[in-house]
Motif scaffolding. Structure first.
Motif, mmCIF file in Angstrom:
data_model
loop_
_atom_site.group_PDB
_atom_site.id
_atom_site.type_symbol
_atom_site.label_atom_id
_atom_site.label_comp_id
_atom_site.label_asym_id
_atom_site.label_seq_id
_atom_site.Cartn_x
_atom_site.Cartn_y
_atom_site.Cartn_z
ATOM 1 N N TYR A 15 0.827 -1.202 0.000
ATOM 2 C CA TYR A 15 0.000 0.000 0.000
ATOM 3 C C TYR A 15 0.861 1.252 0.000
ATOM 4 O O TYR A 15 1.979 1.250 0.519
ATOM 5 C CB TYR A 15 -0.861 0.073 1.274
ATOM 6 C CG TYR A 15 -1.841 -1.041 1.438
ATOM 7 C CD1 TYR A 15 -3.052 -1.034 0.780
ATOM 8 C CD2 TYR A 15 -1.561 -2.115 2.281
ATOM 9 C CE1 TYR A 15 -3.962 -2.055 0.951
ATOM 10 C CE2 TYR A 15 -2.467 -3.143 2.455
ATOM 11 C CZ TYR A 15 -3.672 -3.114 1.790
ATOM 12 O OH TYR A 15 -4.572 -4.122 1.955
ATOM 13 N N LYS A 16 0.298 2.314 -0.560
ATOM 14 C CA LYS A 16 0.834 3.654 -0.355
ATOM 15 C C LYS A 16 -0.151 4.300 0.610
ATOM 16 O O LYS A 16 -1.350 4.386 0.323
ATOM 17 C CB LYS A 16 0.893 4.429 -1.669
ATOM 18 C CG LYS A 16 1.585 5.761 -1.540
ATOM 19 C CD LYS A 16 1.802 6.384 -2.908
ATOM 20 C CE LYS A 16 2.632 7.638 -2.780
ATOM 21 N NZ LYS A 16 2.853 8.241 -4.108
ATOM 22 N N PRO A 24 -13.197 4.798 -0.016
ATOM 23 C CA PRO A 24 -12.280 5.882 0.356
ATOM 24 C C PRO A 24 -12.947 7.032 1.101
ATOM 25 O O PRO A 24 -12.266 7.760 1.818
ATOM 26 C CB PRO A 24 -11.702 6.340 -0.972
ATOM 27 C CG PRO A 24 -12.581 5.799 -2.033
ATOM 28 C CD PRO A 24 -13.280 4.610 -1.453
ATOM 29 N N ALA A 60 -5.500 6.783 4.732
ATOM 30 C CA ALA A 60 -6.011 6.752 3.369
ATOM 31 C C ALA A 60 -5.047 5.832 2.641
ATOM 32 O O ALA A 60 -3.832 5.885 2.867
ATOM 33 C CB ALA A 60 -6.009 8.140 2.766
ATOM 34 N N TYR A 104 -3.837 3.494 -0.964
ATOM 35 C CA TYR A 104 -3.842 3.153 -2.376
ATOM 36 C C TYR A 104 -3.199 1.777 -2.469
ATOM 37 O O TYR A 104 -2.031 1.601 -2.121
ATOM 38 C CB TYR A 104 -3.032 4.185 -3.166
ATOM 39 C CG TYR A 104 -2.875 3.850 -4.627
ATOM 40 C CD1 TYR A 104 -3.935 4.018 -5.513
ATOM 41 C CD2 TYR A 104 -1.679 3.365 -5.118
ATOM 42 C CE1 TYR A 104 -3.792 3.714 -6.849
ATOM 43 C CE2 TYR A 104 -1.525 3.059 -6.461
ATOM 44 C CZ TYR A 104 -2.583 3.233 -7.321
ATOM 45 O OH TYR A 104 -2.446 2.926 -8.646
ATOM 46 N N ARG A 105 -3.995 0.778 -2.882
ATOM 47 C CA ARG A 105 -3.482 -0.591 -2.973
ATOM 48 C C ARG A 105 -2.725 -0.743 -4.281
ATOM 49 O O ARG A 105 -3.296 -0.599 -5.369
ATOM 50 C CB ARG A 105 -4.637 -1.587 -2.869
ATOM 51 C CG ARG A 105 -4.192 -3.004 -2.652
ATOM 52 C CD ARG A 105 -5.307 -3.907 -2.189
ATOM 53 N NE ARG A 105 -6.504 -3.790 -2.994
ATOM 54 C CZ ARG A 105 -7.683 -4.276 -2.635
ATOM 55 N NH1 ARG A 105 -7.825 -4.906 -1.479
ATOM 56 N NH2 ARG A 105 -8.726 -4.131 -3.419
ATOM 57 N N LYS A 155 -6.548 0.155 -6.360
ATOM 58 C CA LYS A 155 -7.793 0.458 -5.646
ATOM 59 C C LYS A 155 -7.531 1.460 -4.526
ATOM 60 O O LYS A 155 -6.608 1.306 -3.743
ATOM 61 C CB LYS A 155 -8.364 -0.838 -5.064
ATOM 62 C CG LYS A 155 -9.663 -0.693 -4.328
ATOM 63 C CD LYS A 155 -10.808 -0.612 -5.280
ATOM 64 C CE LYS A 155 -12.116 -0.584 -4.503
ATOM 65 N NZ LYS A 155 -13.227 -0.237 -5.319
ATOM 66 N N HIS A 156 -8.375 2.501 -4.455
ATOM 67 C CA HIS A 156 -8.306 3.478 -3.373
ATOM 68 C C HIS A 156 -9.245 3.043 -2.259
ATOM 69 O O HIS A 156 -10.294 2.444 -2.502
ATOM 70 C CB HIS A 156 -8.735 4.862 -3.862
ATOM 71 C CG HIS A 156 -7.745 5.491 -4.771
ATOM 72 N ND1 HIS A 156 -6.713 6.260 -4.322
ATOM 73 C CD2 HIS A 156 -7.626 5.446 -6.126
ATOM 74 C CE1 HIS A 156 -5.994 6.675 -5.341
ATOM 75 N NE2 HIS A 156 -6.536 6.192 -6.462
ATOM 76 N N GLN A 181 -9.304 2.835 2.471
ATOM 77 C CA GLN A 181 -8.717 3.179 3.758
ATOM 78 C C GLN A 181 -8.151 1.909 4.375
ATOM 79 O O GLN A 181 -8.703 0.826 4.179
ATOM 80 C CB GLN A 181 -9.780 3.777 4.683
ATOM 81 C CG GLN A 181 -10.376 5.062 4.121
ATOM 82 C CD GLN A 181 -11.460 5.615 5.000
ATOM 83 O OE1 GLN A 181 -11.176 6.086 6.085
ATOM 84 N NE2 GLN A 181 -12.701 5.557 4.539
#
Length: 84
Positions: free
Chosen positions: A11-12, A34, A53, A55-56, A61-62, A64
């Motif tokens: 994730y980011k 999200p 929050a 970002y996968r 995919k966005h 949480q």
């Protein structure tokens, strides 16, 4: 100044400014909504937790990411959380 993103390889992550703990704990639950309100204090968890929050990276995919110190609390969150 906003905090820099955290890249875990999966994730980011962008920390919530309301986090009491800015740690990525071992037990994770990805919420694919999200903009859903995630009110973690209302669960009254005993252990530490944090919200990001997310970002996968694998599929873009966005959502949480909620991370927990205790595995049982991650499972409880999965069972009890419903997006608004």
């Amino acid at each position: 100044m906003p905090e820099p993103a955290i890249n875990t390889g999966t994730y980011k992550l962008f920390p919530s400014p309301r986090n009491a703990h800015r740690t990525v704990f071992l037990h994770e639950v990805f919420v694919p909504h999200p903009y859903a309100l995630v009110d973690l204090p209302s669960f009254r968890f005993k252990g530490k937790y944090s919200l990001f929050a997310a970002y996968r990276l694998a599929d873009g995919k966005h959502g949480q990411l909620v991370t927990f110190e205790l595995e049982a609390e991650a499972r409880r969150f999965e069972r009890e959380f419903s997006p608004d």
